[in-house]
Design an enzyme around this catalytic site. Structure first.
Site, mmCIF file in Angstrom:
data_model
loop_
_atom_site.group_PDB
_atom_site.id
_atom_site.type_symbol
_atom_site.label_atom_id
_atom_site.label_comp_id
_atom_site.label_asym_id
_atom_site.label_seq_id
_atom_site.Cartn_x
_atom_site.Cartn_y
_atom_site.Cartn_z
ATOM 1 N N SER A 560 0.958 -1.401 -0.039
ATOM 2 C CA SER A 560 0.037 0.029 0.183
ATOM 3 C C SER A 560 1.011 1.607 0.083
ATOM 4 C CB SER A 560 -1.059 -0.097 1.207
ATOM 5 O OG SER A 560 -2.094 0.900 0.955
ATOM 6 N N ASP A 645 -9.613 -3.680 -5.506
ATOM 7 C CA ASP A 645 -8.891 -2.933 -4.519
ATOM 8 C C ASP A 645 -9.680 -1.814 -4.498
ATOM 9 O OD1 ASP A 645 -7.391 -1.570 -2.623
ATOM 10 O OD2 ASP A 645 -5.673 -2.572 -3.540
ATOM 11 N N HIS A 680 -7.830 -5.106 -1.552
ATOM 12 C CA HIS A 680 -6.615 -4.379 -0.928
ATOM 13 C C HIS A 680 -6.070 -5.510 0.032
ATOM 14 C CE1 HIS A 680 -4.177 -1.034 -0.247
ATOM 15 N NE2 HIS A 680 -4.370 -1.297 0.929
#
Length: 708
Positions: A560, A645, A680
């Protein structure tokens, strides 16, 4: 098996030749001209078309075809590792106790816990009334509910004050857009409330028929509104009780631990505002606790006779103030725990007779018990040089028992209960590592690298005894470095598969996190963001200098915002790393921050800056990984993403990989894996995620020539 691992451990990595990848033609993405022009700067973005699946544009199908081609490529490149990956998967899975149960937590007359069964991916949420010997009541069988779903997440379990009803949220797409359900615990009936696009939880008023929930914008996924729902009424007529107009703020709703107030919290990176309502009066109006002040954050804790507030007003590292229940404005705030330059105040766990403060000093978490009657303080002490301690499972207000979690890089996750009156400490449960684990066979250290500007960067490291510091051993360096999130040293049973094969694992506690206090965060964000990247590079160079590893055997990993870190360091110092794992990486910073339709963009302005501002734009452009790819050699890179995501959209890593393929001058491996079903956080099952770890490990092992 243990003898074999020891043999691998003492074998010099220099004697192992890297296994070769097959020579296959990698996908080369099509280029289409797309001009971005702002602040007099004109940039062609030839892979902008990859946004079309998200935007539902004309090239939507072409995007999916490209991602599938990349998946075929990585599968072919890693084909020979399939048996090894399966072995790693089974090895890591075998360490996990399949039939397990969490430590029961007492709340309002019931003990609540989750339990898992052998062979099942999910769990059952249960309770027992009054005593742990009472009959079990299965509140929710998530294993059964998840049947037929590629992804299934149930969360936000919230029991009504009279213990007869439960609210929970479900996301079966992996986009963090939850639907709310009501279960009648007396009849077992489950009702779809027709409430969609929420954060997955709801807060009960004390009347047992009213809930408050947070609604998201369906496109940007920003939390924008708080609604009140009364059971028996049409959810389309739910009452809007709060709407956030500032698109840089996140909002949420919750309840104070003593059940006296409903709180609405509106929060940006640098300022916040709380509204409160008597939980006995759900139809009343929320009052503002203290109107938002620029650069002032505050968190509210309710006691019987006053509020406690953690705030950074005139206190960089935060302090605790107290204020009357009927006079909550800043003019009534009085210091309760004054500001300290060397201690970061993080949280308060409130009990009827005690308070427990969560603090951070010199990079380590700590807990401080405060007797509300005498004012006496007691620090909980631990022996290891690097550890993590935190409150865990304390929903009950009227108790003198405090539970906390403890772990280190060699100590499995442990849950303790401490009698706040007597000080007696009891170990309730420690993570069981099946197959045998002896912490005495591993060593953890705390190191400090010196950054270019003289700042000392903490590094937590773990390795198996016998690890040679001769520069020939492989080492994986991990970091995050954003949002003030501290990456503490914790135990991982899956990591043993690395350590037992001769790897060391290290965490660089770089600026942008909050390990060393609030200034640590301030010095790694906005116009100081590059400190995050240079700190990580300096940490890597230190580990090489001290012969923990060498650039031929040094690997980097981040996800991330940590994936942004990976993208930045391969541009800035590509020759330092043999391999880099960049997971769901935020690598197209400028383009994403310029597009307010992309989820969460506006919430991020106070972290990265707003590129509509000229100075912010050019600073952001100077480090954004996608913008700074050059014709030069890059290390071996594995990139992972998810088509659904919601935090970092799939097109960021896809564009980054496409541009890297076009520009890089080396013959090193570049792989992109897109999970077409998940988002995610990856897979939802409790074992599926191990397959992703197996791939990451196999990628590094292949580069190291380790195949067993």
């Amino acid at each position: 098996m243990k003898k074999f691992y020891l043999g691998i451990l003492i074998m010099s990595a220099s004697t192992i030749q890297s296994q070769k990848f097959p020579v296959l033609k990698a996908p080369m993405a099509e280029k289409q001209e797309h001009i971005r022009e702002i602040h007099g700067d004109k940039v062609n973005d030839p892979y902008y078309w990859m946004i079309d699946y998200f935007k539902k544009g004309k090239d939507s199908t072409k995007v999916v075809d490209y991602l599938k081609a990349e998946n075929t490529y990585w599968e072919s490149m890693m084909k020979d590792t399939e048996p090894f990956r399966e072995k790693l998967f089974q090895e890591m899975k075998a360490r996990i106790k399949e039939k397990d149960e969490s430590v029961p937590v007492f709340k309002n007359g019931f003990y609540y816990y989750t339990r898992t069964e052998a062979g099942k991916q999910y769990f059952k949420y249960c309770r027992k009334k009054g005593s742990l010997t009472a009959p079990e009541e299965i509140l929710l069988d998530v294993d059964k509910l998840a049947e037929g779903h590629a992804y299934y997440a149930a969360s936000g379990f919230s029991i009504s004050p009279d213990n007869t009803k439960m609210i929970y949220g479900v996301d079966d797409v992996s986009r963090r857009q939850y639907k709310l359900f009501l279960k009648d615990l007396s009849t077992g009936k489950i009702t779809d409330l027709g409430i969609k696009n929420t954060t997955g939880s709801a807060t009960w008023a004390n009347d047992n028929k009213t809930i408050f929930y947070t609604a998201k914008n369906p496109e940007t996924l920003l939390t924008e509104k708080i609604f009140r729902h009364t059971f028996g009424t049409d959810s389309t007529k739910d009452v809007l009780v709060y709407e956030e107009k500032d698109k840089t703020n996140y909002i949420g709703v919750g309840k104070t631990k003593n059940d006296k107030f409903i709180l609405i919290d509106s929060r940006a990176t640098t300022s916040s505002e709380t509204r409160y309502l008597d939980a006995n009066d759900p139809n009343g109006s929320f009052e503002i606790f203290q109107p938002r002040i620029k650069d002032v954050l505050y968190d509210v804790t309710s006691l019987e006779d006053k509020f406690l507030v953690i705030t950074n007003k005139d206190a960089l590292n935060f302090k605790v103030v107290e204020t009357p229940l009927n006079e909550t404005g800043v003019e009534s705030w009085k210091d309760f725990i004054p500001h300290r330059n060397d201690v970061l105040m993080e949280d308060i766990s409130a009990f009827k007779n005690y308070l427990v403060f969560s603090e951070r000093q010199n990079g380590l978490s700590q807990l401080v018990i405060y007797d509300r009657k005498t004012g006496k303080k007691e620090f909980l002490k631990f022996d290891e040089p690097v550890y993590t301690v935190y409150p865990s499972g304390n929903p009950e207000y009227n108790t003198d028992n405090f539970r906390f979690g403890y772990t280190s890089m060699i100590t499995p996750s442990s849950q303790y209960e401490q009698d706040l009156k007597t000080g007696k400490r009891t170990l309730l449960k420690q993570q069981e590592v099946l197959g045998g684990y002896n912490k005495e066979n591993y060593i953890t250290e705390r190191l400090f690298a010196t950054a270019k500007d003289g700042t000392k960067i903490p590094i937590s490291i773990v390795y198996k005894k016998g690890f040679k510091k001769d520069g020939n051993s492989p080492l994986l360096l991990y970091a995050y470095g954003s949002y003030g999130s501290s990456m503490d040293a914790t135990f991982s049973s899956t990591r043993l598969s690395l350590l037992n094969r001769g790897f060391a694992f290290a965490i660089a506690h770089i600026r942008g996190g909050q390990e060393m206090g609030r200034q640590w965060y301030e010095d790694g964000k906005m116009m100081k963001k590059k400190n995050t990247f240079t700190d990580f590079i300096d940490a890597g160079e230190y580990l090489v200098k001290e012969k923990y590893t060498s650039s031929k055997h040094l690997y980097a990993q981040g996800g991330s915002a940590g994936g942004l870190l990976m993208g930045a360091v391969v541009n800035m110092s590509p020759n330092l790393w043999n391999g880099v794992i960049s997971q769901v990486p935020f690598v197209d910073v400028v383009n994403t921050m310029l597009d307010e339709s992309i989820p969460l963009t506006t919430n991020e302005y106070e972290e990265w800056g707003n590129p509509n501002n000229k100075d912010a734009y050019f600073y952001m452009k100077s480090y954004s990984p996608y913008e700074n790819i050059e014709k030069k050699n890059y290390p071996n890179i594995l990139v992972t993403t998810g088509l659904h995501d919601s935090q970092v959209q799939y097109f960021e890593p896809a564009k980054w990989v496409s541009k890297l393929r076009d520009m890089k001058t080396d013959k090193n491996v570049l792989l992109l894996k897109t999970d077409m079903d998940y988002g995610h956080g990856g897979a939802s099952g409790r074992f599926d995620y191990l397959k992703d770890i197996s791939l990451v490990y196999a990628f590094m092992f292949k580069l190291e020539g380790i195949n067993k």
